[in-house]
Design a protein around this motif. Structure first.
Motif, PDB file in Angstrom:
ATOM      1  N   PHE A   1      10.779   1.917   9.396  1.00 17.26           N
ATOM      2  CA  PHE A   1      11.886   2.859   9.223  1.00 17.26           C
ATOM      3  C   PHE A   1      11.442   4.071   8.423  1.00 17.26           C
ATOM      4  O   PHE A   1      10.435   4.035   7.718  1.00 17.26           O
ATOM      5  CB  PHE A   1      13.100   2.187   8.554  1.00 17.26           C
ATOM      6  N   HIS A   2      12.211   5.137   8.568  1.00 15.68           N
ATOM      7  CA  HIS A   2      11.991   6.376   7.838  1.00 15.68           C
ATOM      8  C   HIS A   2      13.229   6.646   7.002  1.00 15.68           C
ATOM      9  O   HIS A   2      14.347   6.470   7.478  1.00 15.68           O
ATOM     10  CB  HIS A   2      11.769   7.540   8.813  1.00 15.68           C
ATOM     11  N   LEU A   3      13.046   7.047   5.756  1.00 12.25           N
ATOM     12  CA  LEU A   3      14.143   7.492   4.911  1.00 12.25           C
ATOM     13  C   LEU A   3      13.906   8.956   4.571  1.00 12.25           C
ATOM     14  O   LEU A   3      12.799   9.326   4.168  1.00 12.25           O
ATOM     15  CB  LEU A   3      14.215   6.683   3.611  1.00 12.25           C
ATOM     16  N   PRO A   4      14.915   9.801   4.729  1.00 18.31           N
ATOM     17  CA  PRO A   4      14.746  11.205   4.357  1.00 18.31           C
ATOM     18  C   PRO A   4      14.672  11.360   2.847  1.00 18.31           C
ATOM     19  O   PRO A   4      15.131  10.484   2.089  1.00 18.31           O
ATOM     20  CB  PRO A   4      16.009  11.869   4.911  1.00 18.31           C
ATOM     21  N   ALA A   5      14.108  12.449   2.420  1.00 18.15           N
ATOM     22  CA  ALA A   5      14.056  12.764   0.980  1.00 18.15           C
ATOM     23  C   ALA A   5      15.448  13.180   0.521  1.00 18.15           C
ATOM     24  O   ALA A   5      16.308  13.562   1.320  1.00 18.15           O
ATOM     25  CB  ALA A   5      13.067  13.900   0.737  1.00 18.15           C
TER      26      ALA A   5
ATOM     27  N   SER B   1      12.558   6.883  -4.136  1.00 13.89           N
ATOM     28  CA  SER B   1      12.799   8.279  -3.763  1.00 13.89           C
ATOM     29  C   SER B   1      13.673   8.977  -4.799  1.00 13.89           C
ATOM     30  O   SER B   1      13.455  10.151  -5.114  1.00 13.89           O
ATOM     31  CB  SER B   1      13.464   8.349  -2.390  1.00 13.89           C
ATOM     32  N   ALA B   2      14.646   8.254  -5.349  1.00 11.98           N
ATOM     33  CA  ALA B   2      15.495   8.830  -6.398  1.00 11.98           C
ATOM     34  C   ALA B   2      14.692   9.082  -7.667  1.00 11.98           C
ATOM     35  O   ALA B   2      14.870  10.107  -8.328  1.00 11.98           O
ATOM     36  CB  ALA B   2      16.682   7.915  -6.691  1.00 11.98           C
ATOM     37  N   VAL B   3      13.792   8.157  -8.001  1.00 16.55           N
ATOM     38  CA  VAL B   3      12.929   8.354  -9.177  1.00 16.55           C
ATOM     39  C   VAL B   3      12.102   9.626  -8.988  1.00 16.55           C
ATOM     40  O   VAL B   3      12.053  10.492  -9.864  1.00 16.55           O
ATOM     41  CB  VAL B   3      12.005   7.138  -9.413  1.00 16.55           C
ATOM     42  N   ALA B   4      11.464   9.754  -7.827  1.00 13.35           N
ATOM     43  CA  ALA B   4      10.629  10.933  -7.559  1.00 13.35           C
ATOM     44  C   ALA B   4      11.470  12.208  -7.543  1.00 13.35           C
ATOM     45  O   ALA B   4      11.024  13.250  -8.045  1.00 13.35           O
ATOM     46  CB  ALA B   4       9.888  10.761  -6.240  1.00 13.35           C
ATOM     47  N   ALA B   5      12.673  12.140  -7.009  1.00 13.11           N
ATOM     48  CA  ALA B   5      13.546  13.324  -6.983  1.00 13.11           C
ATOM     49  C   ALA B   5      13.910  13.757  -8.398  1.00 13.11           C
ATOM     50  O   ALA B   5      13.902  14.951  -8.714  1.00 13.11           O
ATOM     51  CB  ALA B   5      14.814  13.023  -6.177  1.00 13.11           C
ATOM     52  N   LYS B   6      14.223  12.785  -9.261  1.00 15.38           N
ATOM     53  CA  LYS B   6      14.553  13.106 -10.652  1.00 15.38           C
ATOM     54  C   LYS B   6      13.352  13.756 -11.346  1.00 15.38           C
ATOM     55  O   LYS B   6      13.509  14.697 -12.117  1.00 15.38           O
ATOM     56  CB  LYS B   6      14.988  11.851 -11.413  1.00 15.38           C
TER      57      LYS B   6
ATOM     58  N   GLY C   1      10.254  12.791   3.132  1.00 14.78           N
ATOM     59  CA  GLY C   1      10.783  11.465   2.811  1.00 14.78           C
ATOM     60  C   GLY C   1       9.700  10.407   2.727  1.00 14.78           C
ATOM     61  O   GLY C   1       8.623  10.632   2.189  1.00 14.78           O
ATOM     62  N   VAL C   2       9.991   9.243   3.302  1.00 15.34           N
ATOM     63  CA  VAL C   2       9.068   8.113   3.239  1.00 15.34           C
ATOM     64  C   VAL C   2       9.139   7.333   4.548  1.00 15.34           C
ATOM     65  O   VAL C   2      10.200   7.184   5.150  1.00 15.34           O
ATOM     66  CB  VAL C   2       9.374   7.197   2.025  1.00 15.34           C
ATOM     67  N   TYR C   3       7.974   6.864   4.993  1.00 17.15           N
ATOM     68  CA  TYR C   3       7.882   6.017   6.179  1.00 17.15           C
ATOM     69  C   TYR C   3       7.448   4.642   5.702  1.00 17.15           C
ATOM     70  O   TYR C   3       6.457   4.508   4.989  1.00 17.15           O
ATOM     71  CB  TYR C   3       6.850   6.581   7.170  1.00 17.15           C
ATOM     72  N   VAL C   4       8.204   3.616   6.101  1.00 19.28           N
ATOM     73  CA  VAL C   4       7.925   2.257   5.643  1.00 19.28           C
ATOM     74  C   VAL C   4       7.683   1.344   6.839  1.00 19.28           C
ATOM     75  O   VAL C   4       8.490   1.293   7.767  1.00 19.28           O
ATOM     76  CB  VAL C   4       9.093   1.697   4.794  1.00 19.28           C
TER      77      VAL C   4
ATOM     78  N   PHE D   1       0.879  -1.169   0.000  1.00 14.81           N
ATOM     79  CA  PHE D   1       0.000   0.000   0.000  1.00 14.81           C
ATOM     80  C   PHE D   1       0.915   1.216   0.000  1.00 14.81           C
ATOM     81  O   PHE D   1       1.739   1.377   0.908  1.00 14.81           O
ATOM     82  CB  PHE D   1      -0.891  -0.036   1.243  1.00 14.81           C
ATOM     83  N   VAL D   2       0.812   2.064  -1.040  1.00 19.15           N
ATOM     84  CA  VAL D   2       1.747   3.181  -1.224  1.00 19.15           C
ATOM     85  C   VAL D   2       0.982   4.500  -1.374  1.00 19.15           C
ATOM     86  O   VAL D   2       0.956   5.094  -2.440  1.00 19.15           O
ATOM     87  CB  VAL D   2       2.664   2.931  -2.449  1.00 19.15           C
ATOM     88  N   PRO D   3       0.373   4.978  -0.299  1.00 20.60           N
ATOM     89  CA  PRO D   3      -0.329   6.266  -0.360  1.00 20.60           C
ATOM     90  C   PRO D   3       0.574   7.407   0.114  1.00 20.60           C
ATOM     91  O   PRO D   3       1.636   7.190   0.703  1.00 20.60           O
ATOM     92  CB  PRO D   3      -1.457   6.065   0.649  1.00 20.60           C
ATOM     93  N   SER D   4       0.123   8.614  -0.110  1.00 19.03           N
ATOM     94  CA  SER D   4       0.758   9.772   0.523  1.00 19.03           C
ATOM     95  C   SER D   4       0.201   9.870   1.942  1.00 19.03           C
ATOM     96  O   SER D   4      -0.855   9.310   2.250  1.00 19.03           O
ATOM     97  CB  SER D   4       0.438  11.053  -0.252  1.00 19.03           C
ATOM     98  N   ILE D   5       0.873  10.628   2.791  1.00 20.97           N
ATOM     99  CA  ILE D   5       0.365  10.846   4.148  1.00 20.97           C
ATOM    100  C   ILE D   5      -0.973  11.578   4.094  1.00 20.97           C
ATOM    101  O   ILE D   5      -1.841  11.344   4.940  1.00 20.97           O
ATOM    102  CB  ILE D   5       1.386  11.577   5.052  1.00 20.97           C
ATOM    103  N   ASP D   6      -1.165  12.427   3.080  1.00 18.82           N
ATOM    104  CA  ASP D   6      -2.449  13.126   2.948  1.00 18.82           C
ATOM    105  C   ASP D   6      -3.581  12.136   2.700  1.00 18.82           C
ATOM    106  O   ASP D   6      -4.629  12.195   3.356  1.00 18.82           O
ATOM    107  CB  ASP D   6      -2.399  14.159   1.823  1.00 18.82           C
ATOM    108  N   GLU D   7      -3.379  11.229   1.753  1.00 15.09           N
ATOM    109  CA  GLU D   7      -4.413  10.231   1.428  1.00 15.09           C
ATOM    110  C   GLU D   7      -4.652   9.280   2.598  1.00 15.09           C
ATOM    111  O   GLU D   7      -5.788   9.067   3.022  1.00 15.09           O
ATOM    112  CB  GLU D   7      -3.983   9.419   0.202  1.00 15.09           C
ATOM    113  N   ALA D   8      -3.571   8.691   3.098  1.00 14.39           N
ATOM    114  CA  ALA D   8      -3.693   7.707   4.167  1.00 14.39           C
ATOM    115  C   ALA D   8      -4.181   8.344   5.463  1.00 14.39           C
ATOM    116  O   ALA D   8      -4.986   7.750   6.193  1.00 14.39           O
ATOM    117  CB  ALA D   8      -2.353   7.012   4.385  1.00 14.39           C
TER     118      ALA D   8
END
Length: 136
Positions: free
Chosen positions: A56-60, A97-102, A45-48, A6-13
């Motif tokens: 875990f959390h990864l920074p953007a 995250s790299a894909v989204a950053a690009k 970033g992302v929370y998994v 499940f891959v939502p944004s924090i806004d959606e979830a």
């Protein structure tokens, strides 16, 4: 209960869970059967919360953002690529995250995406944000 990833944004979830804390939001969905909850936090970033192992959390990545059109969809595509490649969720989330950053560094949903290899190189070279940014 049939959702593996499940891959939502924090806004959606957050809207569905009636909460904005990524850990509590992930727990909300996992209590309902989601196996892997991957919550995008925009500049935060992302929370998994994986099926196995610790959350875990990864920074953007620290990039100059030009346009965020398509960042969420491109992130999800990056997760799918990582899963297909057999990577663990941490590596998959770093790649996504790299894909989204690009994408964010250019105009429109294609952004600065060039190739898989270029994106892997960006994943390994782009600096990450050092200060924790709260979810938008």
């Amino acid at each position: 209960p049939y959702i593996d990833y499940f891959v939502p944004s924090i806004d959606e979830a957050g809207e569905m869970a009636h909460d904005r804390d990524p850990a509590r939001v992930a727990a909300f969905f996992k209590a309902r059967g989601v196996k892997n909850c991957i919550i995008t936090l925009g500049a935060g970033g992302v929370y998994v919360s994986p099926e196995h192992g610790e959350d875990f959390h990864l920074p953007a990545f620290e990039v100059e953002v030009f346009d965020t059109t398509g960042c969420g969809d491109s992130f999800t595509a990056g997760i799918i690529v990582g899963i297909i490649k057999g990577w663990d969720l941490k590596q998959s989330a770093r790649f996504a995250s790299a894909v989204a950053a690009k994408v964010a560094m250019g105009l429109g949903s294609d952004g600065k995406l060039v190739s898989f290899d270029d994106t892997v190189a960006a994943m390994n070279a782009l600096p990450v944000k050092t200060s924790k940014v709260e979810a938008a």
